[in-house]
Design an enzyme around this catalytic site. Structure first.
Site, PDB file in Angstrom:
ATOM      1  N   CYS A  86       0.924  -1.198   0.594  1.00 53.20           N
ATOM      2  CA  CYS A  86      -0.514  -1.297   0.897  1.00 53.20           C
ATOM      3  C   CYS A  86      -0.857  -2.553   1.690  1.00 53.20           C
ATOM      4  O   CYS A  86      -1.909  -2.618   2.326  1.00 53.20           O
ATOM      5  CB  CYS A  86      -1.328  -1.231  -0.392  1.00 53.20           C
ATOM      6  SG  CYS A  86      -1.192   0.395  -1.162  1.00 53.20           S
TER       7      CYS A  86
ATOM      8  N   HIS B 262      -8.183  -3.427   2.164  1.00 57.35           N
ATOM      9  CA  HIS B 262      -7.384  -2.216   1.981  1.00 57.35           C
ATOM     10  C   HIS B 262      -8.143  -1.315   1.002  1.00 57.35           C
ATOM     11  O   HIS B 262      -8.642  -1.781  -0.023  1.00 57.35           O
ATOM     12  CB  HIS B 262      -6.014  -2.585   1.417  1.00 57.35           C
ATOM     13  CG  HIS B 262      -5.319  -1.437   0.776  1.00 57.35           C
ATOM     14  ND1 HIS B 262      -5.097  -0.255   1.437  1.00 57.35           N
ATOM     15  CD2 HIS B 262      -4.833  -1.267  -0.488  1.00 57.35           C
ATOM     16  CE1 HIS B 262      -4.486   0.591   0.613  1.00 57.35           C
ATOM     17  NE2 HIS B 262      -4.327   0.007  -0.550  1.00 57.35           N
TER      18      HIS B 262
ATOM     19  N   ASN C  93      -6.633   6.546  -0.879  1.00 57.19           N
ATOM     20  CA  ASN C  93      -5.829   5.382  -0.506  1.00 57.19           C
ATOM     21  C   ASN C  93      -4.759   5.835   0.487  1.00 57.19           C
ATOM     22  O   ASN C  93      -3.845   6.565   0.110  1.00 57.19           O
ATOM     23  CB  ASN C  93      -5.206   4.801  -1.793  1.00 57.19           C
ATOM     24  CG  ASN C  93      -4.313   3.603  -1.531  1.00 57.19           C
ATOM     25  OD1 ASN C  93      -3.872   3.369  -0.408  1.00 57.19           O
ATOM     26  ND2 ASN C  93      -4.026   2.861  -2.580  1.00 57.19           N
TER      27      ASN C  93
END
Ligand code: COA
Length: 331
Positions: free
Chosen positions: A113, A258, A288
């Site tokens: 991530c 993020h 995500n």
């Protein structure tokens, strides 16, 4: 001193939309649980013939066009993904091949991530040293093919989506704009808090019937631990970005975090005491998308007119590793 600045941004998500209600039909979950815990309403998933480099290629094409350039203008590629098309080679060379660029270097970054921030930082260093002048930085992921879509895997499966984003970084001698700083961190003690052990050298065989039977090929996550660390590391690394550049929270034009989870984003926003409009969120549409989430969000924030010339934009990420990082940009 030579610096780098973003001259083109693009993103691409596959057509197929999977809503929370679609997930309710295949596992024991609910739209209410997913929205409440994550803010996600829907995500995009690829069809079976589409791979990460396909998404990365589409986003890259758009970023290069947005910069008014052609693929041959690119000197180097940095590709961030945890879901490469193959075990090897990495997806960077595949994006390069799809763009029809010959022989330039393509580097793969595996920082999950936080991958896009790491990739951007690497590209920034190459430009600062004068080694390259125009670098394509790509974040792309196909998460849907690796999800455990049974109730057993619901804690992870409902959170992730597919997509890609890309930017073109270019060298500049202008001192008052561009990437001001990047900060990168990791703490491998927490590697197993969010991980996928399979297709790796720690198991007796890369792939075996035992691994399949034991269902060890699915990613695993200690959600609460991830949450706990994320809400500390995000504000820390954002504050570091500001302090390094003698900026205060009041100077921030937009934070693009993020997109891990809206509850994490909201907790971070509150800790930083920033108004809602200064912290970007689009997770409700995409889930995500790991290394892709920041460039997708950046492109949408630009489309929505939320970033203006001269604005301070802070990118920040946290994820598997644990890894975390930030980038301060004067647009
Ligand atoms: N649908 C319905 N119920 C679910 C579910 C789902 N998709 N996933 C888990 N549950 C259940 C659990 O089984 C548990 O049930 P139980 O109480 O009967 O045992 C209950 O919900 C609570 O689970 P728990 O894991 O304690 O929930 P939580 O409040 O910690 O929320 C996360 C779970 C994953 C949403 C939360 O921990 C989180 O956001 N973590 C960070 C994850 C993240 O962002 N990862 C990526 C970082 S880059």
């Amino acid at each position: 001193m030579r610096k780098s600045r973003i001259v083109g941004v693009g993103h691409y998500v596959p057509e197929r939309v999977v809503t929370n209600l679609d997930l309710e039909k295949i596992m024991d979950t609910s739209d209410e649980w997913i929205r409440e815990r994550s803010g996600i309403v829907e995500r995009h998933w690829v069809d079976e013939n589409t791979s990460t480099s396909d998404l990365g290629f589409e986003a890259s094409k758009r970023a290069i066009e947005n910069a008014n350039l052609v693929p041959d203008d690119i000197d180097f590629i940095v590709m961030a993904t945890l879901s490469s098309d193959y075990y090897f080679p990495g997806a960077g060379v595949l994006v390069q091949e799809k763009l029809g660029i010959r022989e330039i270097g393509a580097l793969d970054v595996r920082n999950q991530c936080t991958g896009f921030i790491y990739a951007l930082s690497v590209a920034d260093q190459f430009i600062r040293t004068g080694m390259y002048n125009r670098i394509l930085v790509v974040g792309a992921e196909v998460q849907s093919k690796g999800l455990n879509l049974s109730t057993e895997g619901r804690d992870i499966a409902v959170l992730f989506g597919d997509g890609a984003g890309a930017v073109v970084l270019e060298g500049t001698d202008e001192q008052d704009r561009g990437i001001l700083s990047t900060h990168l961190h990791s703490d491998g003690r927490y590697a197993k808090m969010l991980w996928d052990e399979c297709m790796g050298s720690s198991t007796p065989k890369l792939i075996s019937q035992d691994l399949i039977d034991e269902r060890r090929f699915f990613a695993k996550m200690h959600g609460r631990e991830v949450f706990k660390h994320a809400v500390i590391r995000f504000p820390q690394v954002i504050d570091t970005a500001l302090k390094t550049n003698n900026l205060t929270r009041a100077d921030v034009g937009l934070v693009i975090p993020h997109q891990a989870n809206d509850r994490i984003t909201e907790a971070v926003r509150q800790r930083l005491q920033l108004p809602k409009e200064k912290v970007y969120s689009n997770i409700r549409k995409y889930g995500n998308t790991t290394a892709a989430s920041i460039p997708i969000a950046m492109d949408e924030a630009l489309e929505e007119g939320l970033i203006h010339n001269g604005d301070i934009v802070i990118l920040a990420a946290f994820g598997s590793g644990f890894t975390w990082g930030s980038a301060a940009i004067r647009w």
